[in-house]
Design a protein around this motif. Structure first.
Motif, PDB file in Angstrom:
ATOM      1  N   UNK A 116     -34.479  32.612  15.434  1.00  0.00           N
ATOM      2  CA  UNK A 116     -33.977  33.979  15.272  1.00  0.00           C
ATOM      3  C   UNK A 116     -32.616  33.939  14.587  1.00  0.00           C
ATOM      4  N   UNK A 117     -32.226  35.092  14.064  1.00  0.00           N
ATOM      5  CA  UNK A 117     -30.892  35.259  13.491  1.00  0.00           C
ATOM      6  C   UNK A 117     -30.148  36.282  14.335  1.00  0.00           C
ATOM      7  N   UNK A 118     -28.859  36.051  14.547  1.00  0.00           N
ATOM      8  CA  UNK A 118     -28.030  36.980  15.319  1.00  0.00           C
ATOM      9  C   UNK A 118     -26.712  37.190  14.575  1.00  0.00           C
ATOM     10  N   UNK A 119     -26.254  38.423  14.599  1.00  0.00           N
ATOM     11  CA  UNK A 119     -24.948  38.755  14.028  1.00  0.00           C
ATOM     12  C   UNK A 119     -24.383  39.941  14.789  1.00  0.00           C
ATOM     13  N   UNK A 120     -23.145  40.271  14.528  1.00  0.00           N
ATOM     14  CA  UNK A 120     -22.542  41.429  15.183  1.00  0.00           C
ATOM     15  C   UNK A 120     -21.613  42.145  14.217  1.00  0.00           C
ATOM     16  N   UNK A 121     -21.370  43.396  14.532  1.00  0.00           N
ATOM     17  CA  UNK A 121     -20.432  44.206  13.764  1.00  0.00           C
ATOM     18  C   UNK A 121     -19.847  45.248  14.704  1.00  0.00           C
ATOM     19  N   UNK A 122     -18.760  45.851  14.292  1.00  0.00           N
ATOM     20  CA  UNK A 122     -18.142  46.888  15.105  1.00  0.00           C
ATOM     21  C   UNK A 122     -19.030  48.118  15.200  1.00  0.00           C
ATOM     22  N   UNK A 138     -32.343  44.470  14.612  1.00  0.00           N
ATOM     23  CA  UNK A 138     -32.333  45.515  15.625  1.00  0.00           C
ATOM     24  C   UNK A 138     -31.276  45.186  16.676  1.00  0.00           C
ATOM     25  N   UNK A 139     -30.740  46.240  17.271  1.00  0.00           N
ATOM     26  CA  UNK A 139     -29.700  46.045  18.278  1.00  0.00           C
ATOM     27  C   UNK A 139     -30.304  45.437  19.531  1.00  0.00           C
ATOM     28  N   UNK A 140     -29.655  44.378  20.039  1.00  0.00           N
ATOM     29  CA  UNK A 140     -30.114  43.726  21.262  1.00  0.00           C
ATOM     30  C   UNK A 140     -29.061  43.751  22.357  1.00  0.00           C
ATOM     31  N   UNK A 141     -27.885  44.270  22.030  1.00  0.00           N
ATOM     32  CA  UNK A 141     -26.834  44.311  23.033  1.00  0.00           C
ATOM     33  C   UNK A 141     -25.512  44.706  22.426  1.00  0.00           C
ATOM     34  N   UNK A 142     -24.496  44.544  23.221  1.00  0.00           N
ATOM     35  CA  UNK A 142     -23.151  44.851  22.771  1.00  0.00           C
ATOM     36  C   UNK A 142     -22.150  44.148  23.670  1.00  0.00           C
ATOM     37  N   UNK A 143     -20.931  44.097  23.209  1.00  0.00           N
ATOM     38  CA  UNK A 143     -19.853  43.515  24.015  1.00  0.00           C
ATOM     39  C   UNK A 143     -18.532  43.966  23.412  1.00  0.00           C
ATOM     40  N   UNK A 144     -17.483  43.778  24.172  1.00  0.00           N
ATOM     41  CA  UNK A 144     -16.160  44.085  23.661  1.00  0.00           C
ATOM     42  C   UNK A 144     -15.485  42.773  23.298  1.00  0.00           C
ATOM     43  N   UNK A 145     -15.032  42.680  22.060  1.00  0.00           N
ATOM     44  CA  UNK A 145     -14.373  41.454  21.588  1.00  0.00           C
ATOM     45  C   UNK A 145     -12.996  41.333  22.230  1.00  0.00           C
ATOM     46  N   UNK A 146     -12.415  40.152  22.149  1.00  0.00           N
ATOM     47  CA  UNK A 146     -11.095  39.912  22.735  1.00  0.00           C
ATOM     48  C   UNK A 146     -10.015  40.797  22.115  1.00  0.00           C
ATOM     49  N   UNK A 147     -10.275  41.302  20.898  1.00  0.00           N
ATOM     50  CA  UNK A 147      -9.308  42.190  20.246  1.00  0.00           C
ATOM     51  C   UNK A 147      -9.517  43.654  20.634  1.00  0.00           C
ATOM     52  N   UNK A 148     -10.489  43.915  21.522  1.00  0.00           N
ATOM     53  CA  UNK A 148     -10.730  45.266  22.018  1.00  0.00           C
ATOM     54  C   UNK A 148     -11.775  46.062  21.254  1.00  0.00           C
ATOM     55  N   UNK A 149     -12.287  45.533  20.150  1.00  0.00           N
ATOM     56  CA  UNK A 149     -13.292  46.251  19.354  1.00  0.00           C
ATOM     57  C   UNK A 149     -14.655  46.124  20.035  1.00  0.00           C
ATOM     58  N   UNK A 150     -15.343  47.249  20.165  1.00  0.00           N
ATOM     59  CA  UNK A 150     -16.685  47.254  20.734  1.00  0.00           C
ATOM     60  C   UNK A 150     -17.660  46.810  19.653  1.00  0.00           C
ATOM     61  N   UNK A 151     -18.404  45.750  19.938  1.00  0.00           N
ATOM     62  CA  UNK A 151     -19.330  45.165  18.971  1.00  0.00           C
ATOM     63  C   UNK A 151     -20.769  45.514  19.296  1.00  0.00           C
ATOM     64  N   UNK A 152     -21.569  45.650  18.249  1.00  0.00           N
ATOM     65  CA  UNK A 152     -23.011  45.812  18.352  1.00  0.00           C
ATOM     66  C   UNK A 152     -23.610  44.457  17.966  1.00  0.00           C
ATOM     67  N   UNK A 153     -24.467  43.919  18.831  1.00  0.00           N
ATOM     68  CA  UNK A 153     -25.124  42.644  18.561  1.00  0.00           C
ATOM     69  C   UNK A 153     -26.538  42.942  18.068  1.00  0.00           C
ATOM     70  N   UNK A 154     -26.882  42.349  16.927  1.00  0.00           N
ATOM     71  CA  UNK A 154     -28.183  42.590  16.308  1.00  0.00           C
ATOM     72  C   UNK A 154     -28.900  41.262  16.088  1.00  0.00           C
TER      73      UNK A 154
END
Length: 167
Positions: A116-122, A138-154
């Motif tokens: 699989x391939x995985x990437x993230x963006x704000x 497709x979106x599979x999750x999310x998290x907040x980066x250490x810099x505070x930006x909410x990321x979408x994991x695809x």
């Protein structure tokens, strides 16, 4: 007659051009989030050189100028992790980001363990989200980066990618 953009593996001597391009290209993201401490803007040149030595790093060149870059690696679980896709602001909107994404997928798929391939963006980065969704992610999750930006994991399955074979 204009020059065409070529995509190839980055060389160690490309580090400074990639570093400057990354800083320039991620300014829009920093502005979007009101946060100039995002990782692509705070990464050191030495850290980038380390990634050049260990990861799959591709660059897009217009003549001798690096106008795009992307990095990737395959982890022990078979996940091809794609990161820091960036295109020079004057070259955006012409499909170069999609070409770089496709090229790094092909390069990482060369590792037969890639499943699989995985990437993230704000979460506010609509143009990035559009690009990734169009490429089959497709979106599979999310998290907040250490810099505070909410990321979408695809993610997308490597088998869902139609790789062209050339002789």
């Amino acid at each position: 007659m204009g020059m065409s953009v070529t995509i190839s593996a980055a060389a160690a001597e490309d580090a400074e051009q990639i570093f400057k391009l990354q800083y320039l290209a991620f300014q829009r993201e920093a502005e979007l989030y009101g946060n100039y401490l995002i990782q692509p803007l705070t990464q050191s040149l030495d850290s980038l050189k380390g990634e050049l030595a260990t990861d799959t790093v591709l660059v897009a060149r217009l003549g001798d100028e690096v106008v795009g870059a992307v990095r990737g690696s395959v982890d022990e679980d078979g996940t091809g992790k794609i990161a820091k896709l960036c295109v020079h602001p004057r070259m955006q909107g012409h499909g170069l980001g999609a070409r770089l994404l496709r090229a790094v997928e092909v390069a990482l798929a060369g590792d037969s363990a890639t499943i699989r391939f995985r990437l993230h963006t704000g979460h506010k980065s609509e143009s990035n989200l559009r690009l990734y969704r169009k490429a089959g992610y497709t979106q599979v999750g999310g998290r907040t980066a250490s810099d505070g930006v909410r990321l979408v994991i695809l993610e997308k399955e490597a088998k869902d990618t139609d790789f062209a074979v050339s002789a």
